[in-house]
Design a protein around this motif. Structure first.
Motif, PDB file in Angstrom:
ATOM      1  N   HIS A 176       0.408  -1.232   0.183  1.00  0.00           N
ATOM      2  CA  HIS A 176      -0.013   0.638  -0.114  1.00  0.00           C
ATOM      3  C   HIS A 176       0.869   1.302  -0.137  1.00  0.00           C
ATOM      4  N   ASP A 177       2.005   1.488   1.171  1.00  0.00           N
ATOM      5  CA  ASP A 177       2.742   2.502   1.363  1.00  0.00           C
ATOM      6  C   ASP A 177       3.637   3.002  -0.468  1.00  0.00           C
ATOM      7  N   TRP A 178       3.738   2.021  -0.629  1.00  0.00           N
ATOM      8  CA  TRP A 178       4.205   1.709  -2.482  1.00  0.00           C
ATOM      9  C   TRP A 178       3.528   2.463  -3.369  1.00  0.00           C
ATOM     10  N   GLU A 263      10.232  14.219  19.996  1.00  0.00           N
ATOM     11  CA  GLU A 263       9.035  14.514  21.076  1.00  0.00           C
ATOM     12  C   GLU A 263       8.262  15.222  20.031  1.00  0.00           C
ATOM     13  N   GLY A 264       6.598  14.489  20.061  1.00  0.00           N
ATOM     14  CA  GLY A 264       5.796  15.388  19.253  1.00  0.00           C
ATOM     15  C   GLY A 264       4.609  15.209  19.827  1.00  0.00           C
ATOM     16  N   HIS A 265       3.746  15.982  18.803  1.00  0.00           N
ATOM     17  CA  HIS A 265       2.520  16.044  19.897  1.00  0.00           C
ATOM     18  C   HIS A 265       1.347  16.058  18.740  1.00  0.00           C
ATOM     19  N   GLY A 266       0.193  15.197  18.742  1.00  0.00           N
ATOM     20  CA  GLY A 266      -0.763  15.181  17.630  1.00  0.00           C
ATOM     21  C   GLY A 266      -0.459  14.938  16.513  1.00  0.00           C
ATOM     22  N   CYS A 267      -0.505  15.497  15.871  1.00  0.00           N
ATOM     23  CA  CYS A 267      -0.470  15.071  14.301  1.00  0.00           C
ATOM     24  C   CYS A 267       1.051  14.995  13.354  1.00  0.00           C
ATOM     25  N   GLU A 268       1.791  15.221  14.922  1.00  0.00           N
ATOM     26  CA  GLU A 268       2.893  15.324  14.276  1.00  0.00           C
ATOM     27  C   GLU A 268       3.681  13.888  15.239  1.00  0.00           C
ATOM     28  N   LYS A 269       3.057  13.060  15.279  1.00  0.00           N
ATOM     29  CA  LYS A 269       3.771  11.822  16.174  1.00  0.00           C
ATOM     30  C   LYS A 269       3.119  10.594  15.367  1.00  0.00           C
ATOM     31  N   GLN A 274      -2.436   6.049   9.680  1.00  0.00           N
ATOM     32  CA  GLN A 274      -2.924   7.171   9.253  1.00  0.00           C
ATOM     33  C   GLN A 274      -1.444   7.411   8.377  1.00  0.00           C
ATOM     34  N   SER A 275      -0.173   7.152   8.993  1.00  0.00           N
ATOM     35  CA  SER A 275       0.699   7.956   8.918  1.00  0.00           C
ATOM     36  C   SER A 275       1.586   7.190   7.925  1.00  0.00           C
ATOM     37  N   THR A 276       2.427   7.383   6.682  1.00  0.00           N
ATOM     38  CA  THR A 276       3.054   6.938   5.930  1.00  0.00           C
ATOM     39  C   THR A 276       3.897   6.845   4.974  1.00  0.00           C
ATOM     40  N   MET A 277       5.352   6.370   4.269  1.00  0.00           N
ATOM     41  CA  MET A 277       6.432   6.317   3.698  1.00  0.00           C
ATOM     42  C   MET A 277       6.055   7.932   3.431  1.00  0.00           C
TER      43      MET A 277
END
Length: 450
Positions: A176-178, A263-269, A274-277
């Motif tokens: 899927h990432d590809w 370290e991050g917060h919310g959408c930064e992490k 949902q997150s992808t390459m």
């Protein structure tokens, strides 16, 4: 013993003696041929008396001799005191002629000098002209895909790190990432993934315009761990030992909230759903390789609006651009696997703009500022080159320095002059349009007319 038995015995003995004599003749003839005086008119193997003892090329090819000792060719330390003047190059050539078609094990040719082919033996049609090489570079670059699969990555940072046991869900997610990478990559990012190792990925990104990274090429190796996508991929930056960003370490570490290395917060992490390459690569290019990387350092953003902070940011950009130029040289001389055509083609296309930027910054302008077009200057340069007058002065009057860099260190220009010369040489090899800079260099090296 009867007469018949004695006759058979003597006949067998005679054959044995004949074979011994024949072998002695062969050995003696070979020895004399190889130790023949080079000044003599009889070349090795050319004597009529030795024709019967000369081994054919077919016999040499079918022989079982796998190793060749120096003593077989009459090369001995004791020969140093011989009466004649030994011509080693002539001797080697004669040996090379005899063994031209011998099928030796791989690697032997490289270690035995007299088996190496002379350049003069190569047919002229096998050579490529510079224009042919440049055209080949351009064609390969033109058809270089943004996304593609390769068999393996022998030089990948994580090549020797097994991914561990994985399942169908892991495979489906990576595929899927590809697909996302293949369809949605920005024009300035290129990716290669491995068919044999689905966990490995390599990306190259072009530095954005208006930043100290402009026109540079930056390479990243990534690995999808066995826990992907529950955890983010691990990413390594090919730094060449240089730290040109607070988020990109000399060791190759990439410091980014999305990767869990900061370290991050919310959408930064990282979000497994949902997150992808693709998101990782775009974040590195947009958030890390930005206009003022100095303020990427945690806590430094508070100094963005004061004079001291702005000066520090300018100094950092000066150093960063120098490191970016060194990274270009590093990539040109050691291009990462499967990106050789991209490196050669990119710097062939962008070499002129990079050199123009170097000159512009050395004149006192800020790193990352827009470099004015030099089309008019180039035309004037061509018209006046025969007269020996320089057009650089005219160019300087046309290129108004509206963004001068105050308080720059003296070492910046000194370092950039060295880097400029190295880049000019490398870009020339790749066929970049460097005529303007070569003409300027030639004029500068010529003595001034009295």
């Amino acid at each position: 013993m009867g007469f018949t038995a004695k006759f058979v015995h003597l006949t067998g003995f005679g054959l044995f003696v004949a074979v011994c004599v024949l072998c002695s003749c062969l050995i003696l003839s070979a020895w004399e041929a190889l130790t023949l005086d080079p000044s003599s008119s009889d070349l090795v193997g050319s004597s009529k008396e030795n024709n019967s003892c000369k081994a054919s090329e077919a016999e040499l090819q079918n022989s079982d001799y796998g190793e060749v000792d120096e003593e077989d060719y009459g090369v001995d330390d004791e020969d140093e005191g011989s009466d004649y003047d030994f011509d080693e190059s002539y001797f080697n050539q004669q040996l090379a002629d005899k063994f031209d078609d011998l099928d030796l094990p791989p690697g032997v040719e490289a270690t035995v000098p007299w088996l190496q082919k002379a350049v003069t033996n190569v047919e002229p049609e096998n050579f490529k002209s510079m224009s042919e090489i440049e055209d080949e570079i351009g064609q390969k670059y033109k058809f270089f895909k943004q996304f593609d699969t390769v068999e393996d990555f022998s030089d990948h940072h994580y090549a020797n790190k097994p991914v561990g046991k994985t399942g169908k869900e892991w495979t489906k997610r990576i595929q899927h990432d590809w697909k996302l990478l293949e369809n949605d990559l920005p024009a300035s990012i290129y990716v290669r993934v491995s068919e044999n190792r689905m966990d490995l990925l390599r990306a190259a990104m072009i530095g954005p315009q208006g930043t100290p990274y402009h026109d540079g090429l930056f390479f990243f190796d990534a690995q999808f761990t066995d826990s992907y996508p529950a955890t983010p991929p691990v990413v390594y930056y090919h730094s060449g030992g240089l730290r040109l960003n607070p988020n990109l370490y000399e060791t190759g570490k990439v410091c980014l909230s999305l990767l869990g290395t900061w370290e991050g917060h919310g959408c930064e992490k990282w979000n497994s759903a949902q997150s992808t390459m693709l998101q990782v690569l775009i974040s590195i290019q947009a958030l890390v390789l930005n206009e003022n990387p100095y303020f990427n350092e945690p806590g430094y953003e508070t100094f963005a609006n004061n004079t001291s902070g702005q000066r520090s940011a300018l100094d950092y950009n000066d150093t960063t651009f120098q490191h970016s130029c060194r990274t270009m040289l590093y990539s040109l001389r050691r291009p990462p696997q499967h990106f050789e055509d991209l490196v050669a083609g990119h710097f062939r296309e962008c070499g002129r703009a990079i050199l123009a930027a170097c000159k512009y910054y050395m004149e006192g302008n800020k790193v990352g500022s827009v470099v004015p077009s030099n089309d008019n200057e180039d035309k004037e340069l061509e018209n006046t080159s025969a007269e020996g007058s320089s057009s650089s002065g005219a160019g300087k009057t046309q290129n108004k320095k509206v963004d001068l860099r105050a308080g720059r260190t003296v070492t910046f220009k000194t370092n950039m002059e060295v880097l400029f010369e190295e880049l000019l040489m490398e870009f020339n090899v790749k066929g970049a349009d460097t005529k303007k800079f070569c003409v300027e260099k030639l004029k500068k090296s010529q003595p001034a007319a009295s």
